[in-house]
Design a protein around this motif. Structure first.
Motif, PDB file in Angstrom:
ATOM      1  N   ILE A 270      61.055 -24.266 -11.577  1.00  0.00           N
ATOM      2  CA  ILE A 270      60.957 -25.613 -11.325  1.00  0.00           C
ATOM      3  C   ILE A 270      60.600 -26.499 -12.580  1.00  0.00           C
ATOM      4  O   ILE A 270      61.173 -27.699 -12.784  1.00  0.00           O
ATOM      5  N   LEU A 271      59.902 -26.061 -13.450  1.00  0.00           N
ATOM      6  CA  LEU A 271      59.921 -26.820 -14.801  1.00  0.00           C
ATOM      7  C   LEU A 271      61.029 -27.123 -15.484  1.00  0.00           C
ATOM      8  O   LEU A 271      61.452 -27.979 -16.000  1.00  0.00           O
ATOM      9  N   GLN A 272      61.922 -25.970 -15.293  1.00  0.00           N
ATOM     10  CA  GLN A 272      63.277 -26.158 -15.976  1.00  0.00           C
ATOM     11  C   GLN A 272      64.039 -27.175 -15.227  1.00  0.00           C
ATOM     12  O   GLN A 272      64.829 -28.130 -15.782  1.00  0.00           O
ATOM     13  N   HIS A 273      63.980 -27.367 -13.904  1.00  0.00           N
ATOM     14  CA  HIS A 273      64.621 -28.413 -13.003  1.00  0.00           C
ATOM     15  C   HIS A 273      64.049 -29.693 -13.292  1.00  0.00           C
ATOM     16  O   HIS A 273      65.003 -30.594 -13.525  1.00  0.00           O
ATOM     17  N   MET A 274      63.058 -29.663 -13.573  1.00  0.00           N
ATOM     18  CA  MET A 274      62.352 -31.028 -14.088  1.00  0.00           C
ATOM     19  C   MET A 274      63.151 -31.736 -15.121  1.00  0.00           C
ATOM     20  O   MET A 274      63.522 -32.655 -15.502  1.00  0.00           O
ATOM     21  N   LYS A 275      63.092 -30.615 -16.282  1.00  0.00           N
ATOM     22  CA  LYS A 275      63.730 -31.108 -17.683  1.00  0.00           C
ATOM     23  C   LYS A 275      65.115 -31.269 -17.387  1.00  0.00           C
ATOM     24  O   LYS A 275      65.384 -32.461 -17.944  1.00  0.00           O
ATOM     25  N   GLN A 276      65.860 -30.658 -16.741  1.00  0.00           N
ATOM     26  CA  GLN A 276      67.187 -30.915 -16.437  1.00  0.00           C
ATOM     27  C   GLN A 276      67.645 -32.286 -15.763  1.00  0.00           C
ATOM     28  O   GLN A 276      68.177 -33.133 -16.147  1.00  0.00           O
ATOM     29  N   ALA A 277      66.921 -32.437 -14.635  1.00  0.00           N
ATOM     30  CA  ALA A 277      66.976 -33.379 -13.804  1.00  0.00           C
ATOM     31  C   ALA A 277      66.442 -34.770 -14.562  1.00  0.00           C
ATOM     32  O   ALA A 277      67.172 -35.950 -14.445  1.00  0.00           O
TER      33      ALA A 277
ATOM     34  N   MET B 282      43.593 -33.176 -16.688  1.00  0.00           N
ATOM     35  CA  MET B 282      43.965 -33.561 -17.964  1.00  0.00           C
ATOM     36  C   MET B 282      42.782 -33.797 -18.959  1.00  0.00           C
ATOM     37  O   MET B 282      42.877 -33.582 -20.164  1.00  0.00           O
ATOM     38  N   GLU B 283      41.785 -34.301 -18.449  1.00  0.00           N
ATOM     39  CA  GLU B 283      40.852 -34.795 -19.342  1.00  0.00           C
ATOM     40  C   GLU B 283      39.609 -33.769 -19.670  1.00  0.00           C
ATOM     41  O   GLU B 283      39.176 -33.737 -20.555  1.00  0.00           O
ATOM     42  N   GLU B 284      39.725 -32.604 -18.732  1.00  0.00           N
ATOM     43  CA  GLU B 284      38.737 -31.864 -18.961  1.00  0.00           C
ATOM     44  C   GLU B 284      39.341 -30.305 -19.905  1.00  0.00           C
ATOM     45  O   GLU B 284      38.937 -29.606 -20.540  1.00  0.00           O
ATOM     46  N   HIS B 285      40.814 -30.207 -19.570  1.00  0.00           N
ATOM     47  CA  HIS B 285      41.677 -29.168 -20.367  1.00  0.00           C
ATOM     48  C   HIS B 285      42.645 -29.557 -21.106  1.00  0.00           C
ATOM     49  O   HIS B 285      43.961 -29.311 -20.637  1.00  0.00           O
ATOM     50  N   PRO B 286      42.595 -30.752 -21.946  1.00  0.00           N
ATOM     51  CA  PRO B 286      43.810 -31.085 -22.680  1.00  0.00           C
ATOM     52  C   PRO B 286      44.442 -30.023 -23.409  1.00  0.00           C
ATOM     53  O   PRO B 286      45.755 -30.167 -23.650  1.00  0.00           O
ATOM     54  N   GLU B 287      44.112 -29.176 -23.800  1.00  0.00           N
ATOM     55  CA  GLU B 287      44.611 -28.004 -24.562  1.00  0.00           C
ATOM     56  C   GLU B 287      45.734 -27.416 -23.745  1.00  0.00           C
ATOM     57  O   GLU B 287      46.802 -26.818 -24.357  1.00  0.00           O
ATOM     58  N   ARG B 288      45.666 -27.424 -22.625  1.00  0.00           N
ATOM     59  CA  ARG B 288      46.747 -26.568 -21.551  1.00  0.00           C
ATOM     60  C   ARG B 288      48.005 -27.489 -21.542  1.00  0.00           C
ATOM     61  O   ARG B 288      48.802 -26.741 -21.166  1.00  0.00           O
ATOM     62  N   TYR B 289      48.028 -28.698 -21.953  1.00  0.00           N
ATOM     63  CA  TYR B 289      49.008 -29.411 -21.693  1.00  0.00           C
ATOM     64  C   TYR B 289      49.553 -30.130 -23.150  1.00  0.00           C
ATOM     65  O   TYR B 289      50.333 -30.946 -22.929  1.00  0.00           O
TER      66      TYR B 289
ATOM     67  N   LEU C 294      49.497 -25.770  -5.698  1.00  0.00           N
ATOM     68  CA  LEU C 294      48.878 -26.796  -5.609  1.00  0.00           C
ATOM     69  C   LEU C 294      47.462 -26.821  -6.394  1.00  0.00           C
ATOM     70  O   LEU C 294      46.642 -27.491  -5.863  1.00  0.00           O
ATOM     71  N   SER C 295      47.401 -25.572  -6.953  1.00  0.00           N
ATOM     72  CA  SER C 295      46.012 -25.692  -7.999  1.00  0.00           C
ATOM     73  C   SER C 295      46.035 -26.838  -8.721  1.00  0.00           C
ATOM     74  O   SER C 295      47.166 -27.268  -9.199  1.00  0.00           O
ATOM     75  N   ALA C 296      44.941 -27.186  -9.646  1.00  0.00           N
ATOM     76  CA  ALA C 296      44.832 -28.285 -10.264  1.00  0.00           C
ATOM     77  C   ALA C 296      45.591 -27.794 -11.591  1.00  0.00           C
ATOM     78  O   ALA C 296      46.227 -28.993 -11.879  1.00  0.00           O
ATOM     79  N   GLU C 297      45.583 -26.667 -11.898  1.00  0.00           N
ATOM     80  CA  GLU C 297      46.579 -26.638 -13.242  1.00  0.00           C
ATOM     81  C   GLU C 297      47.969 -26.681 -12.927  1.00  0.00           C
ATOM     82  O   GLU C 297      48.541 -27.047 -13.716  1.00  0.00           O
ATOM     83  N   ASP C 298      48.263 -25.975 -11.702  1.00  0.00           N
ATOM     84  CA  ASP C 298      49.889 -25.972 -11.599  1.00  0.00           C
ATOM     85  C   ASP C 298      50.293 -27.382 -11.191  1.00  0.00           C
ATOM     86  O   ASP C 298      51.352 -28.015 -11.657  1.00  0.00           O
ATOM     87  N   MET C 299      49.638 -28.174 -10.490  1.00  0.00           N
ATOM     88  CA  MET C 299      49.899 -29.508 -10.089  1.00  0.00           C
ATOM     89  C   MET C 299      50.066 -30.338 -11.476  1.00  0.00           C
ATOM     90  O   MET C 299      51.123 -30.997 -11.621  1.00  0.00           O
ATOM     91  N   THR C 300      49.074 -30.347 -12.309  1.00  0.00           N
ATOM     92  CA  THR C 300      49.027 -30.947 -13.512  1.00  0.00           C
ATOM     93  C   THR C 300      50.046 -30.745 -14.305  1.00  0.00           C
ATOM     94  O   THR C 300      50.724 -31.430 -15.125  1.00  0.00           O
ATOM     95  N   LYS C 301      50.579 -29.435 -14.762  1.00  0.00           N
ATOM     96  CA  LYS C 301      51.630 -28.686 -15.528  1.00  0.00           C
ATOM     97  C   LYS C 301      52.887 -29.426 -14.899  1.00  0.00           C
ATOM     98  O   LYS C 301      53.593 -29.795 -15.688  1.00  0.00           O
ATOM     99  N   LEU C 302      53.090 -29.477 -13.685  1.00  0.00           N
ATOM    100  CA  LEU C 302      54.135 -29.771 -13.029  1.00  0.00           C
ATOM    101  C   LEU C 302      54.440 -31.489 -13.186  1.00  0.00           C
ATOM    102  O   LEU C 302      55.353 -31.928 -13.790  1.00  0.00           O
TER     103      LEU C 302
END
Length: 276
Positions: free
Chosen positions: A174-181, A249-256, A212-220
């Motif tokens: 999905i992440l790859q599709h996002m970058k391409q699109a 994003m506020e609590e875990h900025p290092e993940r992104y 739909l976890s907080a981390e997956d949604m935010t990553k996408l």
């Protein structure tokens, strides 16, 4: 002249009358002053009001007039009913001329100003987008760029309420599709009104998805934002999704941090969509 009161005291009547006259004169002066002040306020207030009205073009003239009912369609830029255009992208299969046809006018004569354009990527749930898919997306947007329509873009994997079954098994795809699109959307940023969703869920409406976890949604969301131009708006389905992503994003900025995009940028571009 002296007058005797009942208690035996005597009073000078001339003095008493004089005092009364003096008090009346003082009252008269005070009354004149008050009247003058009121006159100044009225004149000054009227002048100020006249200045404000002429300065700011305030008008208050009213007249009775019978209105005429308008029964036809009203066309306003970027508002009103939108048309839906849906494209199923298949590996190695180019869209036909009929697929690419864009109708701007409804049967009633209403001219569309918005179009919801959906690209179904279910055929690529286990692979990256090939050159055919990228060309199909580009051709569709190119057709719309020749119209007066603004485009709402939604990428998805499901049209049947089966998001869990049809979306990719690996979030990396999905992440790859996002970058391409996203690279193609940037070529047509001037016609894109907004985007909807983060590709996942039934109808891409962010429910019935394994991501739909907080981390997956935010990553996408962050990946999609970093892949698209800052002028392109993003939208998630509900206020809860919105709050969850910003809090993550506020609590875990290092993940992104790898996406090099700030939470301020996200806030300035992120909205909500609910076409239900």
């Amino acid at each position: 002249m002296y007058l005797s009161a009942a208690n035996g005291n005597f009073y000078n009547s001339r003095y008493t009358i004089k005092v009364v006259i003096i008090q009346m004169k003082k009252f008269k002066k005070a009354l004149i002053i008050i009247i003058c002040l009121l006159a100044i306020l009225l004149i000054g207030g009227g002048t100020i009001l006249h200045y404000y009205k002429t300065r700011h073009y305030i008008t208050a003239s009213l007249k009775e007039e019978m209105g005429q009912e308008i029964t036809g369609a009203l066309n306003r830029p970027d508002c009103g009913w939108y048309q839906l255009r849906a494209y199923y992208l298949r590996p190695g299969t180019a869209l036909s001329a009929s697929d690419l046809y864009v109708n701007q006018t409804y049967d009633s004569g209403y001219t569309y100003r918005l179009s919801l354009v959906e690209f179904n990527l279910a055929g690529y749930r286990d692979r990256e987008l090939d050159e055919t898919a990228l060309n199909n997306i580009r051709q569709v947007l190119e057709r719309f760029s020749g119209t007066k329509l603004s485009v709402i873009v939604r990428f998805l994997y499901d049209w049947d309420g089966l998001g869990l079954e049809k979306e990719p098994d690996d979030i990396a795809i999905i992440l790859q599709h996002m970058k391409q699109a996203g690279a193609i959307l940037n070529e047509y940023e001037d016609i894109i009104y907004t985007t909807q969703g983060i590709f996942v869920g039934s109808w891409a409406e962010m429910h019935h998805s394994k991501y739909l976890s907080a981390e997956d949604m935010t990553k996408l969301l962050v990946c999609y934002a970093s892949a698209t131009s800052p002028s392109i708006y993003l939208a998630v389905r509900t206020p809860n999704h919105y709050r969850t992503i910003l809090q993550e994003m506020e609590e875990h900025p290092e993940r992104y941090s790898q996406y090099d995009i700030s939470i301020e940028n996200i806030k300035s571009r992120l909205g909500l969509f609910n076409d239900g």
